[in-house]
Scaffold this active site. Structure first.
Site, short mmCIF file in Angstrom:
data_model
loop_
_atom_site.label_atom_id
_atom_site.label_comp_id
_atom_site.label_asym_id
_atom_site.label_seq_id
_atom_site.Cartn_x
_atom_site.Cartn_y
_atom_site.Cartn_z
N LYS A 52 0.81 -1.21 0.00
CA LYS A 52 0.00 0.00 0.00
C LYS A 52 0.85 1.26 0.00
O LYS A 52 0.39 2.31 -0.47
CB LYS A 52 -0.93 -0.01 1.21
CG LYS A 52 -2.04 -1.05 1.13
CD LYS A 52 -2.95 -0.99 2.33
CE LYS A 52 -4.07 -2.02 2.23
NZ LYS A 52 -4.94 -1.99 3.43
N ARG A 53 2.05 1.18 0.52
CA ARG A 53 2.88 2.39 0.54
C ARG A 53 3.29 2.83 -0.86
O ARG A 53 3.73 3.96 -1.07
CB ARG A 53 4.12 2.18 1.41
CG ARG A 53 5.16 1.23 0.85
CD ARG A 53 6.37 1.14 1.74
NE ARG A 53 7.36 0.22 1.24
CZ ARG A 53 7.35 -1.09 1.46
NH1 ARG A 53 6.36 -1.62 2.18
NH2 ARG A 53 8.29 -1.87 0.97
#
Length: 504
Positions: free
Chosen positions: A266-267
């Site tokens: 997700k980063r």
């Protein structure tokens, strides 16, 4: 102990002469992410190339992490990508008796044993593990006393653990990574059935047992999955051998990394397939992009229509090198498809976008379909994602649009514009024929008589009739919008232009 097999491109099946049967087996612990979608795509392409069968299996026995409401999201993601399946979805939670029967068989032959150790001491069996991938040091495994029938305590509901044969090596041939081997002394006695939570409760299978039992029952010929599962393969081969079944061909596909070369997460931005759908990517463009994350046709071709992907896909083209997810490249693919699809293929996607934005009119699919197709064709060279048709192109589909503030400040500041645009509006309103050349001539004639450059009027007019500083060529835009809308929009803009030129 050796297992060796490979893809047989001539028969359409494997070397055992069986029809190809593959499976995609997501767990409903999260949405369909990019890595899972790529695995599903490779299985789908392989099955379609070999005229085989793709089975969809939902591995939902991890009751602590499963979120049943996510199953439909996974199915929707697959449908959006166009990855249809031939059997299923089949749910492991509905197949528990088969896992218990397999465990009982392994206990009866001595290939497994009851373990009374606390669950926190269990090692392995539940998931993929890439933490040890590529490591060469030998793992030192401590076997519990339950293996010898001497449990430290009898208070715990027992689990069933596999009795790993010691002193030998397990080898297998991976269709992507080649020959692999591991000393059995480095493999823990992994859990097959977890201990029941309560007396008389149902013990649940781990990933290792569930996957193998299902792959046997479903006659899976090829297991195509992420390289993070490669450490599970020796355990599963041992299980196949203990059950007395022939292992399938294993093909582990490379991982997908972010731009910083770490595991995609997700980063790095959106990882859920549904996020890319909602952003306005075309499913075929996304498929094409995904296919090239870890696979190559053997030449420099990048653009593949789906039929060509199916025809050219093979496991021999899968790379051993991890792929890097490049958002800019994905957007490039989407732009290429927006521009190169036939207009008839593109119109349904644009219609869906306009419906979502509340801009759609039914007549555009019937009496005004030719106008709609022409407008979309005019707009698509400047679109990147589907929402561009309802955002910056909004003025082509509705009179309800705003003027871009920066464009107003840049192109409406000349004090001569109110008079010039008023004259242009009258000239356009008087045109007997509305076409590109007539509009062009009218504007340039007004500019010439006033002794100004045509660009001054072109830029100001563009902002007045579509609200944006960038659009398709002005006179093509005017033809698409039609005389009535162009004239009325110029008249509507005049007060704002006058106010802006006075303020300047």
């Amino acid at each position: 102990m050796t297992v060796k097999d490979s893809e047989n491109p001539k028969s359409g099946g494997d070397l055992r002469g069986e029809a190809v049967r593959v499976r995609f087996a997501p767990s409903p612990t999260g949405y369909l992410h990019v890595g899972g979608a790529r695995t599903a795509l490779f299985n789908w392409l392989f099955a379609r190339n070999k005229r085989g069968t793709l089975i969809l299996r939902i591995e939902d026995t991890d009751i602590e992490r499963n979120r049943p409401e996510l199953v439909e999201g996974i199915l929707d993601g697959l449908r959006w990508l166009g990855l249809d399946w031939d059997e299923g979805p089949l749910y492991q939670s509905q197949r528990l008796p088969g896992y218990a029967a397999a465990a009982e068989k392994l206990l009866s032959t001595g290939a497994a044993y009851l373990c009374y150790c606390p669950p926190e001491r269990y090692a392995g069996g539940d998931s993929a593990d890439d933490s040890a991938a590529g490591k060469s040091e030998i793992r030192r495994i401590v076997r519990c006393s339950c293996r010898e029938g001497k449990p430290a305590s009898g208070d715990q509901n027992p689990a069933v653990r596999f009795r790993v044969p010691l002193g030998v090596t397990t080898r297998f041939e991976d269709a992507v990574f080649g020959p692999r081997e591991i000393q059995n002394d480095e493999i823990e006695d992994f859990v097959l059935l977890r201990s029941a939570r309560t007396a008389g409760g149902t013990p649940l299978p781990t990933y290792q047992l569930g996957a193998v039992v299902d792959d046997i029952d479903m006659r899976i010929t090829h297991v195509i999955r992420g390289a993070d599962h490669i450490s599970n393969t020796p355990k599963q081969i041992l299980l196949y051998q203990a059950i007395g079944a022939t292992p399938p061909i294993f093909a582990h596909v490379p991982l997908i990394l972010g731009p910083d070369r770490t595991r995609l997460s997700k980063r790095h931005g959106a990882t859920s397939v549904s996020s890319y759908r909602d952003e306005g990517f075309l499913p075929e463009a996304f498929r094409n992009f995904l296919a090239l994350l870890g696979w190559s046709s053997g030449d420099d071709t990048e653009m593949f229509r789906t039929a060509e992907l199916i025809e050219r896909f093979s496991l021999s083209g899968v790379s051993r090198t991890n792929a890097v997810f490049d958002r800019a490249k994905l957007e490039w693919f989407n732009q290429q498809y927006l521009q190169k699809l036939s207009i008839d293929e593109l119109l349904p996607a644009v219609q869906a976008e306009l419906e979502k934005a509340g801009l759609w009119r039914p007549e555009w699919a019937s009496s005004q379909k030719e106008w709609f197709a022409h407008t979309v064709d005019l707009l698509r060279p400047r679109t990147r994602l589907l929402p561009d048709f309802s955002h910056w192109s909004r003025a082509f589909f509705t009179d309800d649009f705003d003027y871009d503030l920066a464009a107003r400040e840049k192109f409406w500041k000349d004090e001569r514009l109110p008079d010039l645009l008023a004259r242009l509006t009258d000239e356009l309103a008087a045109l007997p024929n509305w076409n590109h050349d007539a509009c062009d001539h009218a504007l340039r004639q007004v500019a010439e008589k006033a002794g100004v450059k045509a660009g001054l009027l072109i830029n100001a007019t563009r902002v007045a009739i579509v609200g944006q500083p960038v659009a398709p060529p002005l006179f093509d835009t005017m033809v698409v919008l039609g005389k009535e809308r162009v004239v009325s929009r110029l008249r509507r803009a005049l007060p704002a232009i006058s106010a802006r030129s006075v303020a300047s």
